[in-house]
Design an enzyme around this catalytic site. Sequence first.
Site, PDB file in Angstrom:
ATOM      1  N   SER A   1       0.849  -1.193   0.000  1.00 28.62           N
ATOM      2  CA  SER A   1       0.000   0.000   0.000  1.00 28.62           C
ATOM      3  C   SER A   1       0.886   1.245   0.000  1.00 28.62           C
ATOM      4  O   SER A   1       2.053   1.186   0.396  1.00 28.62           O
ATOM      5  CB  SER A   1      -0.873  -0.005   1.250  1.00 28.62           C
ATOM      6  OG  SER A   1      -1.475   1.254   1.410  1.00 28.62           O
TER       7      SER A   1
ATOM      8  N   TYR B   1      -1.696  -0.483  10.388  1.00 30.03           N
ATOM      9  CA  TYR B   1      -1.803  -0.846   8.967  1.00 30.03           C
ATOM     10  C   TYR B   1      -0.573  -0.350   8.202  1.00 30.03           C
ATOM     11  O   TYR B   1      -0.016  -1.073   7.364  1.00 30.03           O
ATOM     12  CB  TYR B   1      -3.095  -0.241   8.407  1.00 30.03           C
ATOM     13  CG  TYR B   1      -3.428  -0.612   6.983  1.00 30.03           C
ATOM     14  CD1 TYR B   1      -3.505  -1.939   6.576  1.00 30.03           C
ATOM     15  CD2 TYR B   1      -3.704   0.379   6.047  1.00 30.03           C
ATOM     16  CE1 TYR B   1      -3.834  -2.265   5.264  1.00 30.03           C
ATOM     17  CE2 TYR B   1      -4.046   0.060   4.737  1.00 30.03           C
ATOM     18  CZ  TYR B   1      -4.097  -1.266   4.354  1.00 30.03           C
ATOM     19  OH  TYR B   1      -4.430  -1.581   3.052  1.00 30.03           O
TER      20      TYR B   1
HETATM   21  P1  NAD Z   1     -11.541  -6.149   0.533  1.00 34.28           P
HETATM   22  O1  NAD Z   1     -11.944  -6.063   1.965  1.00 34.28           O
HETATM   23  O2  NAD Z   1     -12.510  -5.756  -0.510  1.00 34.28           O
HETATM   24  O3  NAD Z   1     -11.038  -7.631   0.243  1.00 34.28           O
HETATM   25  C1  NAD Z   1     -10.321  -8.380   1.142  1.00 34.28           C
HETATM   26  C2  NAD Z   1     -10.684  -9.840   0.922  1.00 34.28           C
HETATM   27  O4  NAD Z   1      -9.877 -10.607   1.820  1.00 34.28           O
HETATM   28  C3  NAD Z   1     -12.151 -10.154   1.240  1.00 34.28           C
HETATM   29  O5  NAD Z   1     -12.720 -10.906   0.196  1.00 34.28           O
HETATM   30  C4  NAD Z   1     -12.070 -10.966   2.535  1.00 34.28           C
HETATM   31  O6  NAD Z   1     -13.103 -11.936   2.646  1.00 34.28           O
HETATM   32  C5  NAD Z   1     -10.708 -11.608   2.410  1.00 34.28           C
HETATM   33  N1  NAD Z   1     -10.140 -11.983   3.697  1.00 34.28           N
HETATM   34  C6  NAD Z   1     -10.162 -11.286   4.858  1.00 34.28           C
HETATM   35  N2  NAD Z   1      -9.572 -11.976   5.831  1.00 34.28           N
HETATM   36  C7  NAD Z   1      -9.158 -13.147   5.288  1.00 34.28           C
HETATM   37  C8  NAD Z   1      -8.495 -14.290   5.795  1.00 34.28           C
HETATM   38  N3  NAD Z   1      -8.127 -14.383   7.084  1.00 34.28           N
HETATM   39  N4  NAD Z   1      -8.232 -15.310   4.948  1.00 34.28           N
HETATM   40  C9  NAD Z   1      -8.598 -15.257   3.650  1.00 34.28           C
HETATM   41  N5  NAD Z   1      -9.243 -14.197   3.110  1.00 34.28           N
HETATM   42  C10 NAD Z   1      -9.517 -13.164   3.923  1.00 34.28           C
HETATM   43  O7  NAD Z   1     -10.173  -5.334   0.427  1.00 34.28           O
HETATM   44  P2  NAD Z   1      -9.513  -4.540  -0.784  1.00 34.28           P
HETATM   45  O8  NAD Z   1      -9.718  -3.102  -0.525  1.00 34.28           O
HETATM   46  O9  NAD Z   1      -9.887  -5.149  -2.084  1.00 34.28           O
HETATM   47  O10 NAD Z   1      -7.982  -4.815  -0.481  1.00 34.28           O
HETATM   48  C11 NAD Z   1      -7.219  -5.863  -1.073  1.00 34.28           C
HETATM   49  C12 NAD Z   1      -5.758  -5.661  -0.706  1.00 34.28           C
HETATM   50  O11 NAD Z   1      -5.315  -4.394  -1.178  1.00 34.28           O
HETATM   51  C13 NAD Z   1      -5.499  -5.648   0.798  1.00 34.28           C
HETATM   52  O12 NAD Z   1      -4.252  -6.232   1.044  1.00 34.28           O
HETATM   53  C14 NAD Z   1      -5.458  -4.174   1.122  1.00 34.28           C
HETATM   54  O13 NAD Z   1      -4.727  -3.952   2.292  1.00 34.28           O
HETATM   55  C15 NAD Z   1      -4.770  -3.647  -0.112  1.00 34.28           C
HETATM   56  N6  NAD Z   1      -4.950  -2.207  -0.404  1.00 34.28           N
HETATM   57  C16 NAD Z   1      -6.168  -1.641  -0.558  1.00 34.28           C
HETATM   58  C17 NAD Z   1      -6.245  -0.287  -0.875  1.00 34.28           C
HETATM   59  C18 NAD Z   1      -7.550   0.387  -1.071  1.00 34.28           C
HETATM   60  O14 NAD Z   1      -7.557   1.592  -1.380  1.00 34.28           O
HETATM   61  N7  NAD Z   1      -8.645  -0.323  -0.921  1.00 34.28           N
HETATM   62  C19 NAD Z   1      -5.098   0.465  -1.031  1.00 34.28           C
HETATM   63  C20 NAD Z   1      -3.882  -0.137  -0.861  1.00 34.28           C
HETATM   64  C21 NAD Z   1      -3.801  -1.480  -0.561  1.00 34.28           C
END
Ligand code: NAD
Length: 284
Positions: free
Chosen positions: A167, A180
């Site tokens: 991130s 985080y």
């Molecule tokens: P999201 O919450 O939409 O998706 C996360 C997924 O992980 C969900 O489907 C959830 O069911 C699954 N999950 C949660 N705990 C779990 C576990 N213990 N075992 C298996 N699966 C599990 O999140 P997102 O926003 O799509 O983020 C995806 C990745 O991108 C993450 O690593 C997040 O930190 C990173 N990220 C997101 C952003 C943003 O702006 N949303 C920015 C930078 C990084």
Amino acid sequence: MMKPMSFDDLKGKVCVITGGAGVLGSAMVRSMASVGMKIAIADINKEVADKVAAEISGETGAQVVGIAANVLDKASLEQAKKEINQKLGDIEILVNGAGGNSPQATTKVEQMQESDLDNLADTFYGLQMEGFDKVFALNFKGTVLPTMVFTQDMLKNKKGVVLNISSMNSYKPLTKIPAYSAAKSSVNNFTEWLSVHLAKVGIRVNAIAPGFFITHQNRFLVMDEKTGNFSPRGQKIVDNTPMGKFGEPEDLQGATLFLLSDISNFITGIVIPVDGGYSAYGGV
Ligand code: NAD
């Protein structure tokens, strides 16, 4: 002679993506399916994983399956690996997509003011260690453990690719979310460490660092629920993103396919920002 560049080498390759049922994960699945990869969406939420798999499979014709897996539980990952091997074959690519923040590890105020000294609950001092533990577990351990389990076939075949999801806050911590930010920094550090460790056995390890995308996890921080407008924090993000907008999940596809493809055979140990210029901008 040099071959024309394409992502053809990815066609038919077997990939497992943890957290692939999520907002960014499912966009990555869609891009991988569009080049004909076989994909296992390994997610703790099997119901949504199945739904996303069916949807993307229907759209693209690619083989996409939902698999129940908890990235924090080795036995569950080993069971998932067995199922993936049976359904799709040896795992050649791993995307570690599960991750996220917790409100328990989020301060209410950005910077402490003297007026906060009488009410520490909204500051760093009001955070709960349980929140830190959860966030570190999901983002760090939740990257390490699936890597141990899902790269076994790559070791056997002396070829494979791991892609971690970091991130923006891994470079410079964002206010309010110390756990985080530190956990994602640890993902960058681990990406470099593992890339060195595995470089001589044919496994490349890289990461992408998405900038700001509106998703379930950060909506409460960047939008005003009542008005639907950006919160002051959301507006600040847009103002500090030279492109002047949040990213769309499909904006991750270029960096994803680029790092997974053999086109990048000499690239390991890097983290690519996908951030509309956020990390390049000093704010003035
Ligand atoms: P999201 O919450 O939409 O998706 C996360 C997924 O992980 C969900 O489907 C959830 O069911 C699954 N999950 C949660 N705990 C779990 C576990 N213990 N075992 C298996 N699966 C599990 O999140 P997102 O926003 O799509 O983020 C995806 C990745 O991108 C993450 O690593 C997040 O930190 C990173 N990220 C997101 C952003 C943003 O702006 N949303 C920015 C930078 C990084």
